[in-house]
Motif scaffolding. Structure first.
Motif, PDB file in Angstrom:
ATOM      1  N   SER A   1      18.477 -10.144  32.140  1.00  0.00           N
ATOM      2  CA  SER A   1      18.264  -8.796  32.260  1.00  0.00           C
ATOM      3  C   SER A   1      17.450  -8.396  33.359  1.00  0.00           C
ATOM      4  N   LYS A   2      16.281  -9.474  33.883  1.00  0.00           N
ATOM      5  CA  LYS A   2      15.890  -9.121  34.997  1.00  0.00           C
ATOM      6  C   LYS A   2      16.667  -8.786  36.467  1.00  0.00           C
ATOM      7  N   ALA A   3      17.795 -10.454  35.947  1.00  0.00           N
ATOM      8  CA  ALA A   3      18.464 -10.669  37.421  1.00  0.00           C
ATOM      9  C   ALA A   3      19.325  -9.216  37.532  1.00  0.00           C
ATOM     10  N   LEU A   4      20.305  -8.545  36.334  1.00  0.00           N
ATOM     11  CA  LEU A   4      20.538  -7.824  36.780  1.00  0.00           C
ATOM     12  C   LEU A   4      20.235  -5.980  37.092  1.00  0.00           C
ATOM     13  N   ALA A   5      19.209  -5.977  36.126  1.00  0.00           N
ATOM     14  CA  ALA A   5      18.383  -5.229  36.851  1.00  0.00           C
ATOM     15  C   ALA A   5      17.703  -5.088  38.245  1.00  0.00           C
ATOM     16  N   ALA A   6      18.047  -5.577  38.651  1.00  0.00           N
ATOM     17  CA  ALA A   6      17.248  -5.955  40.240  1.00  0.00           C
ATOM     18  C   ALA A   6      18.797  -5.703  40.847  1.00  0.00           C
ATOM     19  N   ALA A   7      20.111  -5.988  40.526  1.00  0.00           N
ATOM     20  CA  ALA A   7      21.320  -5.658  41.085  1.00  0.00           C
ATOM     21  C   ALA A   7      21.900  -4.036  41.607  1.00  0.00           C
ATOM     22  N   LEU A   8      21.283  -3.822  39.301  1.00  0.00           N
ATOM     23  CA  LEU A   8      21.897  -2.855  39.727  1.00  0.00           C
ATOM     24  C   LEU A   8      21.454  -1.996  40.554  1.00  0.00           C
ATOM     25  N   ALA A   9      19.698  -1.646  40.373  1.00  0.00           N
ATOM     26  CA  ALA A   9      18.774  -0.758  41.351  1.00  0.00           C
ATOM     27  C   ALA A   9      19.389  -1.105  42.596  1.00  0.00           C
ATOM     28  N   THR A  10      19.436  -2.162  43.282  1.00  0.00           N
ATOM     29  CA  THR A  10      20.060  -2.120  44.631  1.00  0.00           C
ATOM     30  C   THR A  10      21.216  -1.569  44.799  1.00  0.00           C
ATOM     31  N   GLY A  11      22.543  -2.094  43.951  1.00  0.00           N
ATOM     32  CA  GLY A  11      23.583  -0.938  44.584  1.00  0.00           C
ATOM     33  C   GLY A  11      23.729   0.144  44.143  1.00  0.00           C
ATOM     34  N   ALA A  12      22.878   0.505  43.800  1.00  0.00           N
ATOM     35  CA  ALA A  12      22.186   1.844  43.302  1.00  0.00           C
ATOM     36  C   ALA A  12      22.260   2.837  44.479  1.00  0.00           C
ATOM     37  N   VAL A  13      20.967   1.653  45.053  1.00  0.00           N
ATOM     38  CA  VAL A  13      20.317   2.347  46.375  1.00  0.00           C
ATOM     39  C   VAL A  13      21.360   2.140  47.795  1.00  0.00           C
ATOM     40  N   ALA A  14      22.346   0.782  47.788  1.00  0.00           N
ATOM     41  CA  ALA A  14      22.840   0.955  48.866  1.00  0.00           C
ATOM     42  C   ALA A  14      24.115   1.718  48.871  1.00  0.00           C
ATOM     43  N   THR A  15      24.578   2.315  47.875  1.00  0.00           N
ATOM     44  CA  THR A  15      25.556   3.504  47.993  1.00  0.00           C
ATOM     45  C   THR A  15      25.318   4.216  48.516  1.00  0.00           C
ATOM     46  N   VAL A  16      24.393   5.078  48.210  1.00  0.00           N
ATOM     47  CA  VAL A  16      24.022   5.793  49.095  1.00  0.00           C
ATOM     48  C   VAL A  16      23.125   6.351  50.314  1.00  0.00           C
ATOM     49  N   ASN A  17      23.251   4.491  50.984  1.00  0.00           N
ATOM     50  CA  ASN A  17      22.664   4.685  52.076  1.00  0.00           C
ATOM     51  C   ASN A  17      23.620   4.646  53.678  1.00  0.00           C
ATOM     52  N   SER A  18      23.486   5.674  54.166  1.00  0.00           N
ATOM     53  CA  SER A  18      25.239   5.477  55.535  1.00  0.00           C
ATOM     54  C   SER A  18      24.911   4.499  56.312  1.00  0.00           C
ATOM     55  N   THR A  19      24.047   3.587  56.602  1.00  0.00           N
ATOM     56  CA  THR A  19      24.384   2.689  56.997  1.00  0.00           C
ATOM     57  C   THR A  19      25.237   1.589  56.142  1.00  0.00           C
ATOM     58  N   VAL A  20      25.628   1.610  55.388  1.00  0.00           N
ATOM     59  CA  VAL A  20      26.382   1.029  54.386  1.00  0.00           C
ATOM     60  C   VAL A  20      27.460   1.446  54.402  1.00  0.00           C
ATOM     61  N   TRP A  21      27.388   2.547  54.495  1.00  0.00           N
ATOM     62  CA  TRP A  21      28.746   3.368  54.354  1.00  0.00           C
ATOM     63  C   TRP A  21      29.915   3.361  56.168  1.00  0.00           C
ATOM     64  N   SER A  22      28.444   3.116  56.942  1.00  0.00           N
ATOM     65  CA  SER A  22      29.262   2.867  58.111  1.00  0.00           C
ATOM     66  C   SER A  22      29.777   0.607  58.465  1.00  0.00           C
ATOM     67  N   LEU A  23      28.542  -0.017  57.582  1.00  0.00           N
ATOM     68  CA  LEU A  23      29.057  -1.274  58.011  1.00  0.00           C
ATOM     69  C   LEU A  23      30.469  -1.497  57.150  1.00  0.00           C
ATOM     70  N   ALA A  24      30.284  -0.641  55.695  1.00  0.00           N
ATOM     71  CA  ALA A  24      31.412  -1.172  54.847  1.00  0.00           C
ATOM     72  C   ALA A  24      33.172  -0.500  54.873  1.00  0.00           C
TER      73      ALA A  24
END
Length: 375
Positions: A207-230
Motif C-alpha cells: 500500500s505504501k509503495a503504491l501510494a508513493a507511485a500514484l503520488a509521483t504519477g499525479a505530480v509528473a502528469t502536470v509537470n511541463s518538463t515531463v511533457w517535453s520529455l515525453a
C-alpha cells in the motif's frame, strides 16, 4: 485409520491440507469428490470426504518425514484413505516430487506446484481422484487380491506429461512415487510455485509503495518538463525507460526485503533448489510489478484526460495534444511513477512485502531458515 466399519461399503477419505491455498482447493473439491469417486470406482461403494486443515508440513520438507507425520495423524482419525495436500515444492533424490503413495497404509502426499499454474483446481481434483482410487483399490475384500500399485492415469501420466515414476527406497513408507524431470517439468513446477504465491496480491499488499507511485504519477502528469520529455523521446527510449523502471522495482523489492534465497549447502541438489526458489521469487515479484505498471499507466491516462489543457500543452511542447500524446505521456509517467514506487517500498516492512509476495507456507519456510541461520 479405521480398523473396522459398520458399513464396509463406505470409504472415508480425509483431505489433510496445509492452510491457505491447499485448504481452499480441498474444500472446493470436497463437494464433488464423493459422486465422482463413486461413479469411477464402479464397485458399488460410497465415499465420504472430509477436509482437515492443519500445517502438517511445518518445519519439514523431507518427504519421508512428512509421510511418517501423515501416518501418525491418520492413526488419530477414523479414515480409510488420507490424501495430504501442500503448496510447498518437495524434492526426492534430485527430482521434484509430484506424489508419494503408500497402499499399505492408505496414504498419499501431493505437492500442488508440480501440477502447474493453470487449471490448478481441476488438475488437483483429478490427481486426488487417481490417488484415492489407487489406494482404495489396494484394500482387500472377500479374499480378493489388492488392486493397487497400478500405474496412475492423467494428470500423472501421458505422452506429453513430464511426469515419470521415481525410485522408492526400501526404508520408505511410500511404495509408489511420481516425479517431474526435464526442462518442461522445471517450468511446470515454477509456474505452480508462482501460482501458489498468488502474485496478484502484490499490488494491494504494498500500500505504501503504491501510494508513493500514484503520488509521483499525479505530480509528473502536470509537470511541463515531463511533457517535453515525453514528446521528445522515441519509442525505443520509452521501452528502455519502461524496462529499466520495472527491473529497478523488482530488484529493489528483492534486495530491500531480503527475498533472495541463499543456501550454505554445497550439494548440486541444494543449489538447484535455491535456483528454483529464486526463479519463483523473480517471476512472482515481476508479475506483480508489471500489473502495478499497467495499472499506473491506466490511472495516469485517465488523470491526463481530465487535467490537461490542449492549448497550454501545445504552447509549451509545440506539439498538438492528440490521442498519441496522451498515451505517450501516460506511458512515460508510469515509468517515472514506478521508480517512485520503488523508493516508497522502502517504507514497507519486510513482513508486509513477504506477505504480499509469498504463500503462507513459503513465508513460514523462509522464517525458519532465518532462525536457523541466526542460531
Amino acid at each position: 485409520m479405521r480398523v473396522s466399519s459398520q458399513d464396509e461399503d463406505v470409504v472415508v477419505v480425509a483431505l489433510l491440507a496445509d492452510p491457505d491455498a491447499p485448504t481452499e482447493i480441498a474444500r472446493r473439491m470436497a463437494g464433488v469428490l464423493p459422486d465422482r469417486l463413486a461413479e469411477r470406482s464402479g464397485r458399488g461403494r460410497r465415499f465420504d470426504v472430509t477436509v482437515v486443515s492443519e500445517p502438517f508440513t511445518a518445519e519439514v520438507e523431507d518427504p519421508l518425514t512428512l509421510m511418517q507425520r501423515i501416518m501418525d495423524r491418520a492413526c488419530d482419525g477414523n479414515w480409510d484413505v488420507v490424501v495430504a495436500l501442500t503448496d510447498l515444492p518437495l524434492h526426492s533424490q534430485g527430482f521434484k516430487l509430484v506424489v508419494d503413495l503408500s497402499h499399505e497404509h492408505g496414504l498419499a502426499l501431493l505437492s500442488l506446484p508440480t501440477l502447474g499454474g493453470l487449471r490448478l483446481g481441476t488438475r488437483a481434483r483429478q490427481a486426488v481422484e487417481e490417488a484415492v482410487l489407487s489406494l482404495e483399490g489396494a484394500r482387500t475384500e472377500d479374499g480378493e487380491e489388492p488392486r493397487g500399485r497400478q500405474p496412475l492415469r492423467p494428470p500423472f501420466t501421458g505422452r506429453l506429461a513430464p511426469v515419470r515414476k521415481g525410485r522408492v527406497d526400501e526404508e520408505e513408507i511410500a511404495d509408489l512415487r511420481y516425479v517431474v524431470s526435464g526442462p518442461r517439468g522445471y517450468l511446470k513446477v515454477l509456474s505452480g510455485m508462482v501460482r501458489a504465491n498468488r502474485p496478484w496480491r502484490l499490488v494491494p499488499g504494498l500500500s505504501k509503495a503504491l501510494a508513493a507511485a500514484l503520488a509521483t504519477g499525479a505530480v509528473a502528469t502536470v509537470n511541463s518538463t515531463v511533457w517535453s520529455l515525453a514528446t521528445a523521446l522515441s519509442t525505443p527510449r520509452l521501452v528502455i525507460a519502461m524496462v529499466g523502471s520495472v527491473a529497478l522495482m523488482i530488484g529493489w523489492l528483492i534486495v530491500d526485503a531480503n527475498l533472495w534465497h541463499r543456501t550454505d549447502e554445497v550439494s548440486p541438489e541444494a543449489r538447484k533448489r535455491a535456483a528454483l526458489y529464486n526463479a519463483s521469487t523473480v517471476v512472482t515479484v515481476g508479475l506483480g510489478v508489471i500489473a502495478c505498471y499497467v495499472g499506473l499507466a491506466v490511472v495516469n491516462l485517465v488523470w491526463a484526460l481530465f487535467i490537461l489543457n490542449d492549448r497550454l500543452f501545445a504552447s509549451l511542447t509545440r506539439t498538438p495534444l492528440h490521442a498519441t500524446e496522451y498515451w505517450t505521456l501516460a506511458w512515460f509517467v508510469a515509468s517515472v511513477a514506478t521508480v517512485g514506487g520503488a523508493l516508497g517500498s522502502g517504507l514497507e516492512s519486510d513482513e508486509a512485502i513477504r506477505a504480499a509476495a509469498y504463500s503462507k507456507r513459503e513465508q513460514e519456510r523462509r522464517s525458519l531458515l532465518e532462525k536457523d541461520s541466526d542460531g
